[in-house]
Design a protein around this motif. Structure first.
Motif, short mmCIF file in Angstrom:
data_model
loop_
_atom_site.label_atom_id
_atom_site.label_comp_id
_atom_site.label_asym_id
_atom_site.label_seq_id
_atom_site.Cartn_x
_atom_site.Cartn_y
_atom_site.Cartn_z
N GLU A 180 0.68 -1.25 -0.07
CA GLU A 180 -0.01 0.05 -0.12
C GLU A 180 0.84 1.08 0.05
OE1 GLU A 180 -2.35 0.01 3.55
OE2 GLU A 180 -3.34 1.95 2.98
N PHE B 208 1.46 4.13 -3.02
CA PHE B 208 1.20 5.59 -2.68
C PHE B 208 2.34 6.16 -3.25
CE2 PHE B 208 1.61 9.35 -0.27
CZ PHE B 208 0.34 10.00 -0.46
N CYS B 209 3.50 5.91 -2.90
CA CYS B 209 4.64 6.46 -3.36
C CYS B 209 5.04 6.58 -4.78
CB CYS B 209 6.05 5.83 -2.37
SG CYS B 209 5.86 6.21 -0.79
N GLU C 184 2.67 6.57 -6.91
CA GLU C 184 1.88 7.33 -7.78
C GLU C 184 2.00 8.94 -7.20
OE1 GLU C 184 -3.09 8.10 -7.31
OE2 GLU C 184 -2.20 5.92 -6.90
N HIS C 185 2.41 9.13 -6.04
CA HIS C 185 2.57 10.75 -5.46
C HIS C 185 3.79 11.20 -5.47
CE1 HIS C 185 -1.73 10.95 -4.98
NE2 HIS C 185 -1.48 9.56 -4.38
N GLY D 8 -0.20 9.37 5.83
CA GLY D 8 0.35 8.69 4.51
C GLY D 8 1.90 9.03 4.52
#
Ligand code: AMP
Ligand code: GLY
Length: 423
Positions: free
Chosen positions: A240, A244-245, A247-248, A278
């Motif tokens: 997860e 996230f990393c 994507e962002h 996050g």
């Protein structure tokens, strides 16, 4: 190929060890190197900041690729000097190494491109910084803008402490010109993870995760150091978090640098904090972590020279990185008293136990030859890394291996990798 590695620490030892495994390589030089690196490379007595001498050496010895391990020469523009002379070199140019060289730059970049990080303000006037503190909530984090040997970050619990911090960084210049500017940022809590990556200007390839232990003493007490030990992978770096990393954070950073006309080639080291809200970027480095490299590289399956070349040539999209499905733990053996005051020059014993081993390694951080012996020559002396099928096994193996080497005033933390028990 003939390779020149620039640097002298445990990181450069791990790089030299990995480069020596490449089928493409016939000869390795390291400037200035150390007594451990000398097993794989011919050490050359030129300092890492002597760019012209290094370039002249590379020409004279027909070096095919120079790999820069350290931050100071990268931030100082060694890559530009080499490229101007037509020499092939792995690492970011000066205008891209600023990602590590200026925290104010990297914070502004993250803000402009929406990359998650702590809220902050930049200051070049101490009076304004002091006035800002009056309105800020504590604890708060003060960061000298420039390179400060990993020591330019102060976490302040009270307003008084924070004011003292601003004075010491900006007025007393405790970290020299690194304190001409500073960042004041929100204090965050969460687990830290180090993620290293290869970048070719546009494509990024993520390596396996690691965690460092920066404080000198057990239980994360004592002063900040360059790093007292590492483990890889980090069990807290879940799928997860990775998603996230990706994507962002990762590609966004590479694209942001390119959009700014500062295309980044080399290693980007993402220092992340896994907060309740996050993952957030704590810092960027423009090089391999030390001692992160000492647990990540022993797990890497690729021929590292092929990956270096793909970064230089802009063909990293053709490469997939592969890591062993195992774990590694590195315990740093330091000189008692590090990072403040310590004695050096003591003979190191037991190194032969590591010769030719493929599941335990001793990477030298501060060692040299003296009268035919290998002696201690720094605060961090050795990084003892061991592999295992999982983190628990790797940790037991690393501490067993750490017993096999000895020198007077040997000091290490006894809890490297203990956090994995909570995972
Ligand atoms: P840096 O050199 O920016 O990575 O900072 C060194 C260390 O200070 C980090 O590894 C963290 O442990 C701590 N640190 C830096 N920034 C923050 C922050 N905003 N909140 C809490 N801790 C921080
Ligand atoms: N181990 C932290 C660093 O290399 O910056």
């Amino acid at each position: 190929m003939k390779i020149l590695i620039v640097g002298s620490g445990g990181r450069e030892h791990a790089i030299a060890w990995k480069v020596a495994k490449s089928s493409k390589v016939t000869k390795i030089y390291c400037a200035p190197g150390n007594a451990g690196i000398a097993e794989y490379a011919e050490c050359v007595d030129i300092g890492a900041m002597e760019f012209d001498k290094l370039a002249a050496f590379a020409k004279e010895h027909q070096i095919d690729l120079t790999v820069v391990g350290m931050d100071d020469p990268l931030v100082g523009g060694i890559v530009d000097v080499f490229e101007a002379q037509g020499l092939r070199v792995f690492g970011p140019r000066k205008n891209a190494a600023i990602l590590e060289g200026s925290k104010a730059f990297s914070k502004d970049l993250m803000k402009k491109y929406g990359i998650p990080t702590a809220a902050y303000e930049n200051f070049d006037d101490p009076e304004k910084a002091l006035a800002y503190l009056e309105t800020a909530s504590m604890p708060i984090v003060l960061k000298a803008d420039g390179l400060a040997l990993g020591k330019g970050v102060l976490i302040c619990e009270t307003l008084e402490e924070a004011k003292e911090g601003v004075k010491s960084i900006m007025m007393d210049k405790k970290f020299g010109s690194a304190g001409n500017q500073m960042v004041i940022e929100e204090f965050m809590t969460g687990r830290e993870v180090s993620v290293l990556s290869f970048v070719d200007g546009k494509t990024i390839r993520i390596m396996t995760s690691a965690q460092d232990h920066k404080r000198a003493q057990d239980g994360d007490k004592g002063l900040n150091t360059g790093g007292m030990g590492t483990f890889s992978p980090s069990p807290f770096y879940t799928e997860e978090v990775d998603t996230f990393c990706r994507e962002h954070i990762y590609q966004k950073t590479v694209d942001a640098m390119a959009a700014e006309g500062r295309a980044f080639k080399g290693i980007i080291f993402f220092g992340l904090m896994l907060t309740e809200k996050g993952p957030r970027v704590l810092e960027y480095n423009a090089r391999f972590g030390d001692p992160e490299a000492q647990v990540v590289l022993p797990r890497m399956k690729n021929d590292i020279v092929e990956v270096f070349e793909a970064c230089v040539d802009g063909t990293l999209d053709k490469i997939e990185l592969e890591f062993e499905d195992n774990a590694a733990v590195c315990v740093v053996l330091a000189s008692e008293g590090y990072p403040v005051q310590y004695k050096k020059g003591f003979e190191i014993q037991g190194l032969e136990a590591f010769k030719g081993q493929e599941d335990k390694f001793v990477f030298h951080a501060g060692s040299k030859f003296a009268d035919g012996k290998i002696v201690t020559n720094g605060g961090r002396v050795l990084g003892v890394t061991a592999l295992g099928k999982n983190l628990k096994e790797a940790r037991a193996n690393a501490y067993r291996a750490a017993e096999e080497v000895d020198f007077e005033n040997k000091y290490c933390r006894s809890d490297i990798g203990k956090a994995i028990d909570e995972a």
